[in-house]
Design a protein around this motif. Structure first.
Motif, mmCIF file in Angstrom:
data_model
loop_
_atom_site.group_PDB
_atom_site.id
_atom_site.type_symbol
_atom_site.label_atom_id
_atom_site.label_comp_id
_atom_site.label_asym_id
_atom_site.label_seq_id
_atom_site.Cartn_x
_atom_site.Cartn_y
_atom_site.Cartn_z
ATOM 1 N N LEU A 1 4.170 7.255 2.826
ATOM 2 C CA LEU A 1 4.080 6.116 3.483
ATOM 3 C C LEU A 1 4.034 4.850 2.665
ATOM 4 N N PHE B 1 -4.997 7.064 1.855
ATOM 5 C CA PHE B 1 -4.779 5.941 0.896
ATOM 6 C C PHE B 1 -4.508 6.475 -0.376
ATOM 7 N N TYR C 1 -3.286 0.486 -3.928
ATOM 8 C CA TYR C 1 -2.925 -0.912 -3.174
ATOM 9 C C TYR C 1 -2.618 -1.911 -4.355
ATOM 10 N N TYR D 1 0.784 -1.338 -0.107
ATOM 11 C CA TYR D 1 0.014 -0.148 -0.001
ATOM 12 C C TYR D 1 0.945 1.369 -0.044
ATOM 13 N N GLY E 1 -3.921 12.355 9.324
ATOM 14 C CA GLY E 1 -3.852 11.096 9.201
ATOM 15 C C GLY E 1 -3.541 10.755 7.724
ATOM 16 N N PRO E 2 -2.937 9.505 7.657
ATOM 17 C CA PRO E 2 -2.604 8.856 6.176
ATOM 18 C C PRO E 2 -3.711 9.034 5.386
ATOM 19 N N TYR F 1 0.395 5.234 0.982
ATOM 20 C CA TYR F 1 -0.366 6.152 1.576
ATOM 21 C C TYR F 1 0.298 7.791 1.421
ATOM 22 N N GLN G 1 0.615 11.514 3.748
ATOM 23 C CA GLN G 1 0.212 12.177 5.207
ATOM 24 C C GLN G 1 0.793 13.290 4.981
ATOM 25 N N SER H 1 -7.834 3.878 -6.440
ATOM 26 C CA SER H 1 -8.734 4.940 -6.228
ATOM 27 C C SER H 1 -8.328 6.242 -5.486
ATOM 28 N N ASP I 1 -6.195 -1.576 -6.336
ATOM 29 C CA ASP I 1 -7.068 -0.446 -6.105
ATOM 30 C C ASP I 1 -6.202 0.762 -6.445
#
Lengths: 115, 116
Positions: free
Chosen positions: B91, B45, B48, B33, B42-43, B35, B37, B58, B56
């Motif tokens: 991340l 998305f 994936y 994954y 918060g992280p 991410y 931040q 998206s 994914d």
């Protein structure tokens, strides 16, 4: 859509006192719930998770969390806080009904434990 | 054992430049994954991978962002024509799959990207 709310930007607690960090979630199906901790200039470290079963989950470093389905909450707790617990805490949810496996994180709560 | 590693740890670039961020997942983890931040948040998305394929994507904000994982291990996040708003910590996380219990994601230390 899945979402997570951490209503407190910061929590201050004296060392030795109980610590609670609040988290509520919204999903369309059953949730998987996670807590992570982030220390300065470091990545996220896994603390604990709720998948199914017992509503009280025990994790690393003496932390635990209670899953409450009716209140859609997953608050993080520690009976006796340490100064070294001062960090940024993130709650995250994965919706089993949603496509993919992504985590949705809350905005984070900074915990400051004073000696 | 080795955790998730990311390189570089810091990247400073100029607006309009191209950057590549690398992620080495935990050995044997098929799920990977990315991410992002931003400061004080918060992280979020981005994408994936399950094996070599993007299952994914998206969360990618626009077509300037692209990621690959050609051999199902190392992944590279590529950002074209960087903008100041791309400045964030990126991340990477990996997760073991194929077990009966859904497992947590293990995160790397991140790459701090600064676009001047």
């Amino acid at each position: 859509a899945q979402s997570v709310a951490q209503p407190e930007d910061q929590v201050n607690v004296a060392e030795g006192n109980p610590l609670t960090v609040k988290c509520t979630y919204s999903v369309s199906g059953n949730p998987y719930l996670f807590w992570y901790v982030q220390y300065p200039n470091r990545g996220l470290q896994f603390l604990l998770k709720y998948i199914t079963g017992d509503n009280l989950v025990k994790g690393s470093y003496g932390f635990e969390a209670e899953f409450n389905k009716s209140q859609t909450s997953f608050h993080l707790k520690k009976p006796s806080a340490l100064v070294s617990d001062s960090a940024l805490y993130f709650c995250a949810v994965r919706d089993l009904k949603a496509a993919g496996n992504k985590l949705t994180f809350g905005g984070g709560t900074r915990v400051l434990v004073k000696p | 054992g080795a955790g998730v590693s990311q390189t570089p740890s810091n990247k400073v670039t100029e607006k309009g430049k191209y950057v590549e961020l690398r992620c080495d997942p935990i050995s044997g983890h098929t799920a990977l994954y990315w991410y992002r931040q931003s400061l004080g948040q918060g992280p979020e998305f981005l994408i994936y991978f399950q094996g070599t394929g993007a299952a994914d994507d998206s969360g990618l904000p626009n077509d300037r962002f692209f990621a690959v994982r050609p051999e199902g291990s190392v992944s590279t996040l590529k950002i074209q024509r960087t903008e100041r708003g791309d400045s964030a910590v990126y991340l990477c996380a990996s997760r073991q799959t194929g077990t009966s219990s859904p497992n947590e994601q293990f995160f790397g230390p991140g790459t701090r990207l600064t676009v001047l």
